[in-house]
Design a protein around this motif. Sequence first.
Motif, mmCIF file in Angstrom:
data_model
loop_
_atom_site.group_PDB
_atom_site.id
_atom_site.type_symbol
_atom_site.label_atom_id
_atom_site.label_comp_id
_atom_site.label_asym_id
_atom_site.label_seq_id
_atom_site.Cartn_x
_atom_site.Cartn_y
_atom_site.Cartn_z
ATOM 1 N N LEU A 16 0.825 -1.216 0.000
ATOM 2 C CA LEU A 16 0.000 0.000 0.000
ATOM 3 C C LEU A 16 0.855 1.261 0.000
ATOM 4 O O LEU A 16 0.558 2.219 -0.719
ATOM 5 N N LEU A 17 1.938 1.245 0.761
ATOM 6 C CA LEU A 17 2.851 2.402 0.758
ATOM 7 C C LEU A 17 3.457 2.612 -0.628
ATOM 8 O O LEU A 17 3.568 3.744 -1.102
ATOM 9 N N LEU A 18 3.839 1.534 -1.272
ATOM 10 C CA LEU A 18 4.401 1.632 -2.620
ATOM 11 C C LEU A 18 3.356 2.184 -3.584
ATOM 12 O O LEU A 18 3.615 3.150 -4.313
ATOM 13 N N TRP A 19 2.171 1.601 -3.592
ATOM 14 C CA TRP A 19 1.124 2.034 -4.515
ATOM 15 C C TRP A 19 0.722 3.481 -4.283
ATOM 16 O O TRP A 19 0.514 4.232 -5.224
ATOM 17 N N GLN A 20 0.613 3.876 -3.013
ATOM 18 C CA GLN A 20 0.178 5.235 -2.692
ATOM 19 C C GLN A 20 1.169 6.290 -3.172
ATOM 20 O O GLN A 20 0.792 7.423 -3.428
ATOM 21 N N GLY A 21 2.414 5.912 -3.306
ATOM 22 C CA GLY A 21 3.425 6.885 -3.689
ATOM 23 C C GLY A 21 3.674 6.993 -5.178
ATOM 24 O O GLY A 21 4.555 7.724 -5.599
ATOM 25 N N LEU A 22 2.908 6.266 -5.982
ATOM 26 C CA LEU A 22 3.184 6.244 -7.413
ATOM 27 C C LEU A 22 2.053 6.858 -8.229
ATOM 28 O O LEU A 22 0.883 6.520 -8.019
ATOM 29 N N VAL A 60 5.684 -5.149 -6.647
ATOM 30 C CA VAL A 60 4.555 -6.008 -6.300
ATOM 31 C C VAL A 60 3.649 -6.166 -7.511
ATOM 32 O O VAL A 60 3.547 -5.265 -8.350
ATOM 33 N N SER A 61 3.047 -7.340 -7.619
ATOM 34 C CA SER A 61 2.051 -7.592 -8.664
ATOM 35 C C SER A 61 0.908 -8.375 -8.031
ATOM 36 O O SER A 61 1.110 -9.468 -7.515
ATOM 37 N N LEU A 62 -0.263 -7.788 -8.057
ATOM 38 C CA LEU A 62 -1.455 -8.393 -7.477
ATOM 39 C C LEU A 62 -2.221 -9.070 -8.603
ATOM 40 O O LEU A 62 -2.579 -8.419 -9.589
ATOM 41 N N ALA A 63 -2.471 -10.366 -8.475
ATOM 42 C CA ALA A 63 -3.149 -11.099 -9.546
ATOM 43 C C ALA A 63 -4.091 -12.143 -8.966
ATOM 44 O O ALA A 63 -3.907 -12.621 -7.843
ATOM 45 N N GLY A 64 -5.087 -12.468 -9.756
ATOM 46 C CA GLY A 64 -6.033 -13.503 -9.367
ATOM 47 C C GLY A 64 -6.899 -13.872 -10.556
ATOM 48 O O GLY A 64 -6.681 -13.402 -11.674
ATOM 49 N N ARG A 68 -12.166 -18.430 -14.980
ATOM 50 C CA ARG A 68 -12.114 -18.432 -16.437
ATOM 51 C C ARG A 68 -11.226 -17.336 -17.016
ATOM 52 O O ARG A 68 -10.634 -17.500 -18.062
ATOM 53 N N ARG A 69 -11.097 -16.197 -16.322
ATOM 54 C CA ARG A 69 -10.226 -15.102 -16.753
ATOM 55 C C ARG A 69 -9.347 -14.663 -15.592
ATOM 56 O O ARG A 69 -9.763 -14.683 -14.434
ATOM 57 N N GLY A 70 -8.129 -14.257 -15.929
ATOM 58 C CA GLY A 70 -7.213 -13.736 -14.922
ATOM 59 C C GLY A 70 -7.206 -12.225 -14.941
ATOM 60 O O GLY A 70 -7.602 -11.595 -15.932
ATOM 61 N N TYR A 71 -6.732 -11.651 -13.842
ATOM 62 C CA TYR A 71 -6.701 -10.194 -13.697
ATOM 63 C C TYR A 71 -5.419 -9.772 -12.991
ATOM 64 O O TYR A 71 -5.018 -10.392 -12.007
ATOM 65 N N LEU A 72 -4.800 -8.725 -13.508
ATOM 66 C CA LEU A 72 -3.645 -8.110 -12.862
ATOM 67 C C LEU A 72 -4.078 -6.754 -12.329
ATOM 68 O O LEU A 72 -4.789 -6.004 -13.005
ATOM 69 N N HIS A 73 -3.628 -6.447 -11.120
ATOM 70 C CA HIS A 73 -3.951 -5.171 -10.484
ATOM 71 C C HIS A 73 -2.674 -4.573 -9.887
ATOM 72 O O HIS A 73 -1.877 -5.287 -9.291
ATOM 73 N N HIS A 74 -2.514 -3.292 -9.992
ATOM 74 C CA HIS A 74 -1.496 -2.541 -9.257
ATOM 75 C C HIS A 74 -0.081 -3.118 -9.381
ATOM 76 O O HIS A 74 0.643 -3.240 -8.402
ATOM 77 N N VAL A 75 0.321 -3.470 -10.580
ATOM 78 C CA VAL A 75 1.700 -3.911 -10.793
ATOM 79 C C VAL A 75 2.576 -2.669 -10.693
ATOM 80 O O VAL A 75 2.350 -1.688 -11.394
#
Length: 145
Positions: A16-22, A60-64, A68-75
């Motif tokens: 969260l600290l990383l994401w918030q600063g970008l 960091v790379s958030l994925a799930g 049936r489909r994959g998703y990437l978030h906040h790489v």
Amino acid sequence: MIHLRPMVVEDIPAALLLWQGLPGIGLRDADSPPALAKYLTRNPGCSFAAVTEAGELVGVSLAGHDGRRGYLHHVAVTPEYREQGLGRQLVDACLMRLKAEGIEKVHLWVKVDNISGKGFWNHLDWRERTDIVLMSIVTGDNPNA
């Protein structure tokens, strides 16, 4: 030296600290620590953290997936560790894990004004879709959900 490992709940505050600063990363209330913990639990081993030998999270790379489909978030990678292939490694780790789960197509979202983000994804051979429009609805009381 940077080490990639599956992201764990204990990584959430640093992520969260990383994401918030970008610039280019938009966090919502759905990115709260409990919600992120739930996402990691539902998608074990799909998200990855890049850490230094000292244990500092620098990417960091958030994925799930939904089955049936994959998703990437906040790489994201901290600016001082960019241009070293770390972003690609994080994405590749997620894609390999999703493929192992039987997921053959992965989506992600990039903010319209995130020019550097678009450049990164184009460099990795992702292509912008112009044949669909994202539509959303908030079903609760929180407009920032």
